[in-house]
Write a protein that holds these residues in place. Sequence first.
Motif, mmCIF file in Angstrom:
data_model
loop_
_atom_site.group_PDB
_atom_site.id
_atom_site.type_symbol
_atom_site.label_atom_id
_atom_site.label_comp_id
_atom_site.label_asym_id
_atom_site.label_seq_id
_atom_site.Cartn_x
_atom_site.Cartn_y
_atom_site.Cartn_z
ATOM 1 N N THR A 48 17.298 5.166 -35.263
ATOM 2 C CA THR A 48 16.966 6.470 -35.844
ATOM 3 C C THR A 48 15.581 6.446 -36.492
ATOM 4 N N VAL A 49 14.911 5.286 -36.428
ATOM 5 C CA VAL A 49 13.604 5.122 -37.072
ATOM 6 C C VAL A 49 12.507 5.052 -36.012
ATOM 7 N N ASP A 50 11.384 5.671 -36.308
ATOM 8 C CA ASP A 50 10.186 5.594 -35.469
ATOM 9 C C ASP A 50 9.018 5.277 -36.400
ATOM 10 N N MET A 51 8.883 3.999 -36.736
ATOM 11 C CA MET A 51 7.947 3.573 -37.771
ATOM 12 C C MET A 51 6.510 4.003 -37.500
ATOM 13 N N ASP A 52 6.070 3.910 -36.250
ATOM 14 C CA ASP A 52 4.678 4.250 -35.953
ATOM 15 C C ASP A 52 4.510 5.682 -35.454
ATOM 16 N N VAL A 53 5.582 6.456 -35.521
ATOM 17 C CA VAL A 53 5.559 7.886 -35.184
ATOM 18 C C VAL A 53 4.892 8.121 -33.820
ATOM 19 N N ASP A 54 5.349 7.364 -32.822
ATOM 20 C CA ASP A 54 4.787 7.542 -31.479
ATOM 21 C C ASP A 54 5.780 8.199 -30.525
ATOM 22 N N GLY A 55 6.901 8.668 -31.080
ATOM 23 C CA GLY A 55 7.891 9.334 -30.252
ATOM 24 C C GLY A 55 8.862 8.391 -29.574
ATOM 25 N N ILE A 56 8.735 7.088 -29.857
ATOM 26 C CA ILE A 56 9.637 6.087 -29.282
ATOM 27 C C ILE A 56 10.376 5.407 -30.427
ATOM 28 N N ASP A 57 11.695 5.371 -30.355
ATOM 29 C CA ASP A 57 12.447 4.755 -31.442
ATOM 30 C C ASP A 57 12.098 3.273 -31.549
ATOM 31 N N ASP A 58 12.265 2.711 -32.741
ATOM 32 C CA ASP A 58 11.823 1.340 -33.005
ATOM 33 C C ASP A 58 12.451 0.308 -32.073
ATOM 34 N N GLN A 59 13.748 0.442 -31.803
ATOM 35 C CA GLN A 59 14.422 -0.543 -30.963
ATOM 36 C C GLN A 59 13.796 -0.592 -29.571
ATOM 37 N N SER A 60 13.581 0.581 -29.002
ATOM 38 C CA SER A 60 12.955 0.656 -27.679
ATOM 39 C C SER A 60 11.501 0.218 -27.739
ATOM 40 N N ASP A 61 10.827 0.578 -28.828
ATOM 41 C CA ASP A 61 9.407 0.253 -28.989
ATOM 42 C C ASP A 61 9.188 -1.255 -29.053
ATOM 43 N N ILE A 62 10.047 -1.950 -29.783
ATOM 44 C CA ILE A 62 9.939 -3.411 -29.884
ATOM 45 C C ILE A 62 10.126 -4.048 -28.514
ATOM 46 N N TYR A 90 -4.002 -17.082 -25.238
ATOM 47 C CA TYR A 90 -3.013 -18.078 -25.630
ATOM 48 C C TYR A 90 -1.965 -17.485 -26.573
ATOM 49 N N GLY A 91 -0.842 -18.191 -26.689
ATOM 50 C CA GLY A 91 0.194 -17.742 -27.599
ATOM 51 C C GLY A 91 1.371 -18.697 -27.619
ATOM 52 N N VAL A 92 2.297 -18.443 -28.541
ATOM 53 C CA VAL A 92 3.518 -19.240 -28.660
ATOM 54 C C VAL A 92 4.700 -18.281 -28.822
ATOM 55 N N CYS A 93 5.880 -18.840 -29.040
ATOM 56 C CA CYS A 93 7.089 -18.008 -29.058
ATOM 57 C C CYS A 93 7.051 -16.928 -30.128
ATOM 58 N N THR A 94 6.542 -17.257 -31.304
ATOM 59 C CA THR A 94 6.535 -16.282 -32.395
ATOM 60 C C THR A 94 5.627 -15.094 -32.104
ATOM 61 N N ASP A 95 4.649 -15.285 -31.235
ATOM 62 C CA ASP A 95 3.733 -14.189 -30.918
ATOM 63 C C ASP A 95 4.420 -13.096 -30.105
ATOM 64 N N VAL A 96 5.423 -13.460 -29.317
ATOM 65 C CA VAL A 96 6.184 -12.452 -28.580
ATOM 66 C C VAL A 96 6.847 -11.496 -29.570
ATOM 67 N N VAL A 97 7.426 -12.067 -30.616
ATOM 68 C CA VAL A 97 8.091 -11.258 -31.639
ATOM 69 C C VAL A 97 7.068 -10.483 -32.464
ATOM 70 N N ALA A 98 5.976 -11.150 -32.827
ATOM 71 C CA ALA A 98 4.958 -10.501 -33.658
ATOM 72 C C ALA A 98 4.339 -9.297 -32.955
ATOM 73 N N PHE A 99 4.001 -9.457 -31.679
ATOM 74 C CA PHE A 99 3.393 -8.341 -30.950
ATOM 75 C C PHE A 99 4.429 -7.275 -30.597
ATOM 76 N N GLY A 100 5.672 -7.698 -30.380
ATOM 77 C CA GLY A 100 6.723 -6.720 -30.149
ATOM 78 C C GLY A 100 6.920 -5.836 -31.368
ATOM 79 N N ALA A 101 6.965 -6.469 -32.543
ATOM 80 C CA ALA A 101 7.136 -5.717 -33.788
ATOM 81 C C ALA A 101 5.901 -4.874 -34.097
ATOM 82 N N LEU A 102 4.713 -5.438 -33.856
ATOM 83 C CA LEU A 102 3.469 -4.720 -34.150
ATOM 84 C C LEU A 102 3.371 -3.437 -33.329
#
Length: 217
Positions: A48-62, A90-102
């Motif tokens: 029910t949240v759209d943190m970045d107000v882009d019209g895509i819910d957070d779960q789908s956005d991540i 370059y990147g590691v496992c945590t970057d997948v989560v960081a960029f997904g959340a960002l």
Amino acid sequence: MNRKRKSILLAMAAISAAAIIALLYHFNYLPHPRYSGQAFGIDTYVSTVDMDVDGIDDQSDILLSAREYVSQRPRYKSVYYGSGYPDDQYGVCTDVVAFGALGAGYDLMELVNEDIVSHPDIYDIEIIDKNIDFRRVGNLNIYFNRNSLSLTTDINQIGQWQGGDIVVFSDHIGIVSDNRNRRGIPFVIHHAHPMQLFYEEDILESHDDIIGHYRLS
């Protein structure tokens, strides 16, 4: 070569080939069949949240943002960045989560740092460094455990796992995919090692070290 010996050699070759294929399949060097949650009667969770107000819910956005990040096929290498987020290939496992959340409006570099500064005793960090602290699995597990919805770590409760969730292992982390295997257990979008061919893999059943399963919103 007599017929019997030839038959034995052919049988041995077939067995060896089957064993090699099985190993390649087990270690995700061959693609696995994919199924949707609907195939198992599982409704897709919509935040029910759209943190970045882009019209895509957070779960789908991540989920979409994590998939977009790995589509660039980053190469596995642990590097320190003064900017915090990797700015090269370059990147590691945590970057997948960081960029997904960002991509959904959650800046984990800032959020994790704020939580660490406010509760240093919980994180047990000797020297705080916001540029790297959010890229450590242990810190992310503590942060998500404190600031998100904690869910089951039992992968057989397939209805409780949704694309866009975060799964944490003892020394690894990834984003849960909306694709599932034939038993309904979801794939994971992750970056584990330099030899990885696919970034979205059927790995949950091969792990017995799941320590966290979270949903941001």
